[in-house]
Design an enzyme around this catalytic site. Structure first.
Site, PDB file in Angstrom:
ATOM      1  N   LYS A 164       0.759  -1.301  -0.042  1.00 30.96           N
ATOM      2  CA  LYS A 164      -0.284  -0.281   0.150  1.00 30.96           C
ATOM      3  C   LYS A 164       0.856   1.080  -0.199  1.00 30.96           C
ATOM      4  CE  LYS A 164      -2.199   1.999   4.003  1.00 30.96           C
ATOM      5  NZ  LYS A 164      -3.977   1.803   4.885  1.00 30.96           N
ATOM      6  N   GLU A 216      -7.806   3.869  -1.330  1.00 28.77           N
ATOM      7  CA  GLU A 216      -8.704   4.103  -0.040  1.00 28.77           C
ATOM      8  C   GLU A 216      -8.421   5.808   0.784  1.00 28.77           C
ATOM      9  OE1 GLU A 216      -6.072   1.232   3.004  1.00 28.77           O
ATOM     10  OE2 GLU A 216      -7.224   2.684   4.766  1.00 28.77           O
ATOM     11  N   ASP A 241     -11.768   3.541   5.049  1.00 28.30           N
ATOM     12  CA  ASP A 241     -10.621   3.824   6.482  1.00 28.30           C
ATOM     13  C   ASP A 241     -12.348   4.815   7.751  1.00 28.30           C
ATOM     14  OD1 ASP A 241      -9.585   4.158   8.407  1.00 28.30           O
ATOM     15  OD2 ASP A 241      -7.527   4.058   7.142  1.00 28.30           O
TER      16      ASP A 241
HETATM   17  O1  OSB Z   1      -4.817   4.965   7.241  1.00 30.28           O
HETATM   18  O2  OSB Z   1      -4.719   3.748   7.263  1.00 30.28           O
HETATM   19  C1  OSB Z   1      -3.806   5.005   7.833  1.00 30.28           C
HETATM   20  C2  OSB Z   1      -1.290   5.358   9.667  1.00 30.28           C
HETATM   21  C3  OSB Z   1      -1.318   5.767  10.549  1.00 30.28           C
HETATM   22  C4  OSB Z   1      -2.954   6.865   9.913  1.00 30.28           C
HETATM   23  C5  OSB Z   1      -3.585   6.331   9.546  1.00 30.28           C
HETATM   24  C6  OSB Z   1      -3.600   5.263   8.624  1.00 30.28           C
HETATM   25  C7  OSB Z   1      -2.090   5.224   9.206  1.00 30.28           C
HETATM   26  C8  OSB Z   1      -1.099   3.740   7.975  1.00 30.28           C
HETATM   27  C9  OSB Z   1      -0.298   3.157   8.787  1.00 30.28           C
HETATM   28  O3  OSB Z   1      -1.873   3.542   6.648  1.00 30.28           O
HETATM   29  C10 OSB Z   1      -0.190   1.415   8.785  1.00 30.28           C
HETATM   30  C11 OSB Z   1       0.074   0.754   9.950  1.00 30.28           C
HETATM   31  O4  OSB Z   1       1.515   0.644   9.101  1.00 30.28           O
HETATM   32  O5  OSB Z   1      -0.051   0.577  10.930  1.00 30.28           O
HETATM   33 MG    MG Z   2      -6.457   4.759   5.556  1.00 32.77          MG
END
Ligand code: OSB
Ligand code: MG
Length: 372
Positions: A164, A216, A241
């Site tokens: 991602k 996303e 999300d």
């Molecule tokens: O949007 O998924 C998200 C990290 C901090 C805040 C939001 C997000 C994220 C990540 C990292 O995408 C996911 C991870 O490695 O824990």
């Molecule tokens: Mg996200």
């Protein structure tokens, strides 16, 4: 068997990330969070981790608002009466609006304790059926495309099952084009963290040619309506999300056609009980789900692993190895990823032991709360 909580210890921890993590809304350099230890009358400890950050960038909650909600509202309610099942806590906390991450942190500790009291791993108690889970990795915005390609290459070599990347206006179509040129076949997706609006529809349509597994949260954090409009005009499946805080939100998103996939984060939806409800609802509607990440330390990571054993978690999530984030995690053993998979631990509760020495080394402040 009832759980009677005698005391809860809240610890404010601060851990340095191995490398900064940049998103469309800001850059994380270290992680501050609340670790919850709930101790029952037999001296058994259950562990929970708040995923609220220091800044209200991802959602409105922070470490301090979580501490306030726990100290002044949630812990008094927890101490009021024994808990027969963790699912009861939703009802008990229902007079308190929102504050999902604060609720999830204490609910998670009770789930761990509930499983430990039965000598069962948490994933079994939740009804999970997997002995290993497939995982991907989330890669922050890099300083240039060459660096991004190097980082992706490393994680592909390590065996992660899905890559991602984070996108934002100015770091999107051209970047994805370069990634696809170099890696034509990897399972690839992009997370915008709400950086776009419907006015950017041409940019978002331009992503259609790259066979992304999904995009996303392209639009506003609380939106369902515009995402439905967007989904009708792009081929890339939308995954939500930030927009999904409850099973009710998921029901509405499905009904409107706002997404084809849901990212479930235990903290964002108020705990494992609601997370499982969303999982079940999505399953009944043919919507696959995967487990998101909030740069968790070991306790939060362990909860994510347990949840991911549920059947409809059919897509690799963001639960990377402990060593991806931290020099030294707070659990024993640390979470390790082999060939893109994590072996689900079979020890009771969250399945990992909390490393109290490490916890102490990262601790900024702690306070003990006792039942009256
Ligand atoms: O949007 O998924 C998200 C990290 C901090 C805040 C939001 C997000 C994220 C990540 C990292 O995408 C996911 C991870 O490695 O824990
Ligand atoms: Mg996200």
């Amino acid at each position: 068997m009832e759980i009677k909580i005698k005391q809860v210890i809240l610890r404010h921890l601060q851990m340095e990330l191995k490398s900064p993590f940049a998103t469309s809304f800001g850059t994380f350099r270290n992680k501050e969070f609340i670790l919850v230890e709930a101790i029952d009358e037999d001296g058994v400890s259950g562990w929970g981790e708040s995923v609220a950050f220091s800044f209200p960038w991802y959602n409105e909650e922070t470490v301090k608002t979580n501490w306030h909600m726990l100290e002044d509202f949630l812990l008094p309610l927890l101490f009021q009466a024994p808990v027969a099942y963790p699912q009861e806590l939703q009802q008990r906390f229902s007079a308190i609006r929102k504050n999902q991450m604060a609720k999830a942190a204490i609910e998670g500790a009770i789930w761990d304790l509930f499983a430990k009291k039965q000598q069962l791993p948490l994933h079994k108690v939740l009804g999970g059926m997997k002995s290993s889970i497939e995982v991907g990795v989330s890669i922050g915005i890099q300083k240039n495309v060459d660096e991004l390609l190097r980082v992706i290459d490393r994680y592909v070599q390590e065996g992660y099952r899905r890559i991602k990347i984070k996108i934002k206006p100015g770091w999107d179509v051209e970047v994805v084009r370069e990634v696809r040129r170099r890696f034509p076949d990897i399972p690839l997706m992009a997370d915008a963290n709400s950086a776009y609006s419907l006015q950017d529809i041409d940019r978002l349509k331009a992503l259609d040619e790259f066979q992304l597994m999904m995009i996303e949260q392209p639009l506003a954090a609380d939106d369902l309506v515009d995402h439905a409009t967007l989904q009708r005009q792009i081929c890339t499946p939308i995954c939500l999300d930030e927009s999904i805080h409850s099973a009710e939100d998921a029901r509405k998103a499905i009904q409107l056609g706002s997404c084809q996939i849901v990212n479930i984060k235990i903290g964002r939806v108020g705990g494992l009980t609601e997370a499982k409800r969303i999982h079940d609802l999505c399953q009944a509607n043919g919507i696959p789900v995967w487990c998101g990440g909030m740069l968790e330390a070991g306790v939060g990571r362990a909860h994510n692993i347990a949840m991911t054993t549920l059947e409809n978690f059919t897509m690799p999530g963001d639960t990377a190895a402990s060593s991806h984030y931290w020099e030294k995690d707070i659990i024993i053993p640390e979470v390790v990823v082999h060939d893109g998979t994590i072996a689900v631990p079979e020890a009771p509760g969250i399945g990992y032991e909390v490393d109290r020495r490490q916890v102490d080394s990262y601790m900024v402040f702690a306070k003990t709360y006792r039942a009256q």
